[in-house]
Scaffold this motif. Structure first.
Motif, PDB file in Angstrom:
ATOM      1  N   GLU A 197       0.810  -1.224   0.000  1.00 33.05           N
ATOM      2  CA  GLU A 197       0.000   0.000   0.000  1.00 33.05           C
ATOM      3  C   GLU A 197       0.846   1.278   0.000  1.00 33.05           C
ATOM      4  O   GLU A 197       0.416   2.312  -0.500  1.00 33.05           O
ATOM      5  CB  GLU A 197      -0.946   0.012   1.206  1.00 33.05           C
ATOM      6  N   GLY A 198       2.019   1.194   0.596  1.00 36.51           N
ATOM      7  CA  GLY A 198       2.900   2.370   0.626  1.00 36.51           C
ATOM      8  C   GLY A 198       3.255   2.837  -0.779  1.00 36.51           C
ATOM      9  O   GLY A 198       3.558   4.016  -1.002  1.00 36.51           O
ATOM     10  N   LYS A 199       3.167   1.911  -1.727  1.00 35.88           N
ATOM     11  CA  LYS A 199       3.554   2.254  -3.101  1.00 35.88           C
ATOM     12  C   LYS A 199       2.522   3.129  -3.786  1.00 35.88           C
ATOM     13  O   LYS A 199       2.727   3.578  -4.909  1.00 35.88           O
ATOM     14  CB  LYS A 199       3.787   0.974  -3.902  1.00 35.88           C
ATOM     15  N   ARG A 200       1.393   3.382  -3.118  1.00 39.31           N
ATOM     16  CA  ARG A 200       0.447   4.332  -3.712  1.00 39.31           C
ATOM     17  C   ARG A 200       1.017   5.752  -3.727  1.00 39.31           C
ATOM     18  O   ARG A 200       0.474   6.633  -4.380  1.00 39.31           O
ATOM     19  CB  ARG A 200      -0.922   4.279  -3.028  1.00 39.31           C
ATOM     20  N   LEU A 201       2.090   5.973  -2.993  1.00 38.96           N
ATOM     21  CA  LEU A 201       2.744   7.285  -3.017  1.00 38.96           C
ATOM     22  C   LEU A 201       3.987   7.235  -3.888  1.00 38.96           C
ATOM     23  O   LEU A 201       4.511   6.160  -4.189  1.00 38.96           O
ATOM     24  CB  LEU A 201       3.141   7.708  -1.596  1.00 38.96           C
ATOM     25  N   ASP A 202       4.459   8.421  -4.275  1.00 39.18           N
ATOM     26  CA  ASP A 202       5.740   8.533  -4.979  1.00 39.18           C
ATOM     27  C   ASP A 202       6.837   8.781  -3.949  1.00 39.18           C
ATOM     28  O   ASP A 202       6.737   9.726  -3.161  1.00 39.18           O
ATOM     29  CB  ASP A 202       5.719   9.736  -5.940  1.00 39.18           C
ATOM     30  N   TRP A 203       7.838   7.955  -3.971  1.00 41.21           N
ATOM     31  CA  TRP A 203       8.930   8.081  -3.006  1.00 41.21           C
ATOM     32  C   TRP A 203      10.180   8.583  -3.713  1.00 41.21           C
ATOM     33  O   TRP A 203      10.498   8.139  -4.816  1.00 41.21           O
ATOM     34  CB  TRP A 203       9.207   6.724  -2.342  1.00 41.21           C
ATOM     35  N   ILE A 204      10.887   9.475  -3.073  1.00 42.29           N
ATOM     36  CA  ILE A 204      12.163   9.952  -3.629  1.00 42.29           C
ATOM     37  C   ILE A 204      13.211   8.874  -3.380  1.00 42.29           C
ATOM     38  O   ILE A 204      13.975   8.505  -4.264  1.00 42.29           O
ATOM     39  CB  ILE A 204      12.566  11.296  -2.966  1.00 42.29           C
ATOM     40  N   THR A 205      13.219   8.336  -2.182  1.00 46.77           N
ATOM     41  CA  THR A 205      14.032   7.163  -1.857  1.00 46.77           C
ATOM     42  C   THR A 205      13.073   6.081  -1.378  1.00 46.77           C
ATOM     43  O   THR A 205      12.406   6.274  -0.355  1.00 46.77           O
ATOM     44  CB  THR A 205      15.022   7.471  -0.706  1.00 46.77           C
ATOM     45  N   PRO A 206      12.945   4.988  -2.101  1.00 50.81           N
ATOM     46  CA  PRO A 206      11.989   3.959  -1.677  1.00 50.81           C
ATOM     47  C   PRO A 206      12.375   3.374  -0.315  1.00 50.81           C
ATOM     48  O   PRO A 206      13.560   3.281   0.013  1.00 50.81           O
ATOM     49  CB  PRO A 206      12.104   2.891  -2.764  1.00 50.81           C
ATOM     50  N   TYR A 207      11.383   2.999   0.450  1.00 49.90           N
ATOM     51  CA  TYR A 207      11.638   2.381   1.758  1.00 49.90           C
ATOM     52  C   TYR A 207      12.025   0.919   1.557  1.00 49.90           C
ATOM     53  O   TYR A 207      11.585   0.274   0.606  1.00 49.90           O
ATOM     54  CB  TYR A 207      10.398   2.472   2.659  1.00 49.90           C
ATOM     55  N   THR A 208      12.845   0.411   2.475  1.00 42.36           N
ATOM     56  CA  THR A 208      13.104  -1.032   2.482  1.00 42.36           C
ATOM     57  C   THR A 208      12.522  -1.656   3.747  1.00 42.36           C
ATOM     58  O   THR A 208      12.360  -2.851   3.846  1.00 42.36           O
ATOM     59  CB  THR A 208      14.612  -1.352   2.424  1.00 42.36           C
ATOM     60  N   LYS A 209      12.223  -0.811   4.752  1.00 40.91           N
ATOM     61  CA  LYS A 209      11.590  -1.316   5.975  1.00 40.91           C
ATOM     62  C   LYS A 209      10.168  -0.775   6.015  1.00 40.91           C
ATOM     63  O   LYS A 209       9.924   0.356   5.607  1.00 40.91           O
ATOM     64  CB  LYS A 209      12.322  -0.801   7.205  1.00 40.91           C
ATOM     65  N   PRO A 222      13.239  16.873   0.144  1.00 44.67           N
ATOM     66  CA  PRO A 222      13.104  15.440   0.458  1.00 44.67           C
ATOM     67  C   PRO A 222      12.994  15.256   1.975  1.00 44.67           C
ATOM     68  O   PRO A 222      13.841  15.746   2.716  1.00 44.67           O
ATOM     69  CB  PRO A 222      14.412  14.825  -0.054  1.00 44.67           C
ATOM     70  N   MET A 223      11.927  14.584   2.401  1.00 39.28           N
ATOM     71  CA  MET A 223      11.690  14.402   3.839  1.00 39.28           C
ATOM     72  C   MET A 223      11.760  12.925   4.178  1.00 39.28           C
ATOM     73  O   MET A 223      11.262  12.080   3.432  1.00 39.28           O
ATOM     74  CB  MET A 223      10.299  14.908   4.214  1.00 39.28           C
ATOM     75  N   ASN A 224      12.338  12.627   5.329  1.00 43.71           N
ATOM     76  CA  ASN A 224      12.271  11.252   5.802  1.00 43.71           C
ATOM     77  C   ASN A 224      10.819  10.933   6.146  1.00 43.71           C
ATOM     78  O   ASN A 224      10.072  11.800   6.583  1.00 43.71           O
ATOM     79  CB  ASN A 224      13.164  11.074   7.038  1.00 43.71           C
ATOM     80  N   ALA A 225      10.435   9.672   5.949  1.00 43.29           N
ATOM     81  CA  ALA A 225       9.050   9.276   6.241  1.00 43.29           C
ATOM     82  C   ALA A 225       8.650   9.638   7.664  1.00 43.29           C
ATOM     83  O   ALA A 225       7.489   9.919   7.934  1.00 43.29           O
ATOM     84  CB  ALA A 225       8.886   7.775   6.024  1.00 43.29           C
ATOM     85  N   GLU A 226       9.611   9.627   8.590  1.00 37.47           N
ATOM     86  CA  GLU A 226       9.291   9.910   9.987  1.00 37.47           C
ATOM     87  C   GLU A 226       9.527  11.366  10.390  1.00 37.47           C
ATOM     88  O   GLU A 226       9.428  11.710  11.569  1.00 37.47           O
ATOM     89  CB  GLU A 226      10.033   8.953  10.916  1.00 37.47           C
ATOM     90  N   ASP A 227       9.831  12.245   9.442  1.00 33.65           N
ATOM     91  CA  ASP A 227       9.888  13.674   9.772  1.00 33.65           C
ATOM     92  C   ASP A 227       8.464  14.169  10.041  1.00 33.65           C
ATOM     93  O   ASP A 227       7.506  13.715   9.404  1.00 33.65           O
ATOM     94  CB  ASP A 227      10.491  14.473   8.610  1.00 33.65           C
ATOM     95  N   THR A 228       8.352  15.135  10.947  1.00 28.76           N
ATOM     96  CA  THR A 228       7.018  15.636  11.315  1.00 28.76           C
ATOM     97  C   THR A 228       6.398  16.423  10.166  1.00 28.76           C
ATOM     98  O   THR A 228       7.036  17.299   9.586  1.00 28.76           O
ATOM     99  CB  THR A 228       7.126  16.522  12.570  1.00 28.76           C
TER     100      THR A 228
END
Ligand code: WTA
Length: 651
Positions: free
Chosen positions: A43-55, A252-258
């Motif tokens: 489901e995370g792939k419904r977004l566009d990621w600058i750096t794809p997640y591996t976790k 570019p923001m980390n997924a866990e940035d506020t």
């Protein structure tokens, strides 16, 4: 508990091709619980990621070590996901329909291309003012497109926005600006609502006098009303936007940035800053918006909430725009110029999904069906409800008069803390029952616990407190600046669980029925209010010695605010003082906190150790004083007789 079978409303015709069907709901729900990494990884792939997640999931609910991370090594930008990525295919599609307060004023249709231009311009304005990644910006705006531009411009730069509902007072605004350490407040000259105007800039002036000179103020000239101007601090937003470049690269923001902070009331202390982060929140807002409302291309989605509440964040802005939807923003109120305004707007813009609060439905129901019946509502496919339990009368009226029996009603249970819907019908998959939020959304594992023992109540039916056994991507991550408070509020009382603060029962079919808050939070017209906040506002008045505030059933608001007030020695209780106190609380917090009933209490029912017995005050406020239980432990049991004799709610 009643064992009467409650009628189930079948899935309406026309939902056979819904995104989620009865079969896929079961299959995907099971997968989401047994393999959250697999489900959310996809489901995370419904977004566009600058750096794809591996976790995918890395979460721990252990008190003392609570830590919630989703997609933690991925990078993305929320504004790029809500705007830029749609430009290739939807540049000319309407992103936002703006319906102004004045029904005679022209509505605006803002395309994705125009949204992009405005967000980029405003991001450049903010950047020129020194706003950088991680800085806080407070937004205190009416329901106008600039509120959306401001949220997305912050997201584009990686700045953290904190929206303060425009109905809050200068003091409430100031305390939030100070708590989050904002550099900048974005406001407007005045806010028209229901034909009247509130001075937002003048409120901001009072607030900013308390916060110190370093906080700048960006002002949207919206109505053009004359406002005071401080050249050292105030900046005309539209003038700068007109000169700014339309190109501002997304950070570019980390997924866990506020992404944002949103203040909400709890049972103790001051409102807390709920922190939502970038990746998990947006995935969850997008998936719930798509599946719960069964959103399809070409639909016109209208959520009537204010952007100052979480519902506005997730379902006016982030969820819909992440999905490339057309979302409607309404500046006005349901009852002006008359009680047909909502239906006028539905008809005019051919709204397909309509999402509102039970309190609005009850208010409109009281005005009579003639305000609905004259409108063409044939565009509507689905109705939604949020904010408080919906009583079956309101549910049935909504179904009959607005939905004409054709539209499923999704009664969505969730919270500021949850980011998006947790328990809700999916219109093509789950049959509804009037008043039930039905079944959990994907990835959500509700449990009913015994309040005293914290034991899980297995099997159906069940009744107790509602807890959630594991994390979902939209969950709040912390309280701004106070992780300890976060853990104590949500993870201490029921170890290993997220405690929602709500009570519920689960019926024979496994359907959830939310029964309301079990803590000292009350829900007034769908707005959350800490009784402690209203109490501390009251005792701040120099004639008040002590105050205790509880909720009581109110036919329109769901709950009303009932205040017991003990005056200082020698102060006479008068009607003037009663209105003075009402006005005082309005000024301290905002109009939504004004007590509905104030009872003069010569004494409070206290235990010998001095603790106010709220249980007794609640019962008297509910006019249910026949069953007060054991009052022999009170220091002065006779105060109870006085409170009963002078009770204010005899309905
Ligand atoms: C209540 C609003 C019953 C509940 C999204 C919750 C509901 C609080 C429902 C959160 C519903 C919200 N049925 N109760 N469908 N939706 N609530 O943070 O008590 O403003 O804990 O979030 O509203 O309010 P909040």
């Amino acid at each position: 508990m009643s064992s009467e079978p409650i009628e189930k409303h079948p899935i309406p015709d026309g939902f056979a091709n819904a995104h989620i069907t009865p079969e896929s709901y079961r299959r995907l729900y099971d997968e989401s619980i047994s393999d959250p990494d697999g489900f959310w990884g996809r489901e995370g792939k419904r977004l566009d990621w600058i750096t794809p997640y591996t976790k995918v999931k890395n979460t721990d609910f252990t008190f003392g070590d609570v830590s919630i991370k989703w997609f933690e090594d991925g990078e993305l930008n929320v504004a790029a996901n809500c705007v830029d990525r749609h430009l290739a295919t939807r540049a000319d599609q309407t992103a936002i329909i703006f319906e102004p307060d004045d029904p005679k004023a022209e509505a605006q249709h803002i395309t994705y291309a125009q949204l992009s231009e405005n967000v980029n311009r405003l991001a450049n304005v903010l950047k020129d003012l020194g706003v950088k990644k991680g800085d806080r910006v407070v937004i205190y705006l009416p329901m106008i497109p600039e509120a959306a531009y401001a949220m997305l411009a912050c997201a584009r730069l990686g700045a953290i926005h904190s929206i303060v509902f425009a109905g809050f007072s200068p003091d409430a605004l100031a305390s939030r600006v100070i708590d989050c350490g904002a550099k900048l407040v974005i406001t407007a000259d005045t806010a028209p609502r229901g034909g009247r105007r509130t001075g937002l800039k003048s409120n901001a002036d009072i607030a900013l006098a308390q916060t110190g000179p370093e906080v700048k103020c960006l002002v949207v000239r919206h109505t053009g009303d004359d406002v005071a101007w401080n050249d050292d601090r105030d900046i005309d937003m539209k003038a700068l936007m007109a000169k700014a470049s339309t190109d501002c690269p997304p950070e570019p923001m980390n997924a866990e940035d506020t992404l944002f902070i949103l203040y909400t009331s709890g049972s103790t202390g001051k409102p807390k800053g709920v922190v939502h982060t970038t990746g998990g929140y947006l995935v969850f807002a997008a998936i719930t918006h798509q599946y719960v409302f069964d959103y399809h291309d070409g639909d016109v989605f209208w959520c009537t909430a204010d952007v100052g509440w979480v519902t506005g964040h997730s379902y006016i802005i982030y969820g819909p725009l992440a999905n490339g939807a057309t979302t409607l923003m309404f500046e006005g109120v349901p009852t002006w110029p008359d009680a047909g305004r909502f239906w006028d707007v539905c008809d005019k813009h051919k709204v397909t999904q309509f999402y509102t609060a039970p309190t609005a439905i009850r208010a409109l129901m009281g005005k009579g069906p003639e305000f609905v019946d004259g409108h063409d509502l044939s565009s509507l496919r689905l109705l939604g409800s949020v904010g408080e339990p919906i009583n079956p009368e309101a549910w049935n009226w909504y179904n009959e008069h607005v939905g004409k029996g054709r539209c499923p009603i999704v009664d969505t249970w969730w919270q500021t803390e949850t980011g998006g819907h947790l328990i809700t019908p999916l219109p093509g998959a789950i049959e509804t029952k009037a008043g039930s939020a039905t079944l959990p959304f994907f990835g959500v594992k509700p449990e009913v616990l015994e309040p005293e023992t914290a034991k899980v109540v297995a099997g159906n039916p069940a009744e107790g407190v509602l807890c959630i056994a594991d994390s979902w991507p939209g969950q709040m991550r912390t309280v701004w600046g106070d992780h300890q408070r976060f853990m104590e509020t949500y993870f201490q009382q029921y170890p290993g669980y997220y405690f929602t603060g709500d009570g519920c029962r689960r019926d024979e079919d496994g359907y959830y029925w939310i029964t309301g808050r079990v803590d000292d939070v009350i829900n007034v017209s769908g707005h959350r209010m800490g009784t402690a906040e209203v109490e501390s506002a009251l005792v701040a008045h120099d004639k008040v010695a002590e105050a205790a505030v509880v909720g009581y059933p109110h036919s329109l608001k769901g709950q009303g605010i009932y205040a017991y007030v003990t005056l200082m020695n020698g102060i006479e209780p008068t009607e003037e003082l009663r209105s003075e106190l009402e006005k005082w609380v309005r000024n301290e917090i905002g109009p939504i906190a004004k007590p509905d009933l104030i009872q003069w209490a010569p004494g409070m029912p206290k235990t010998r150790s001095g603790k106010i017995m709220r249980r007794i005050l609640r019962k008297i406020a509910e006019n249910d004083y026949g069953s007060l239980g054991d009052i022999s432990t009170l220091a002065e049991p006779e105060v109870v007789d006085d409170l009963i004799a002078n009770r204010m709610n005899r309905g």
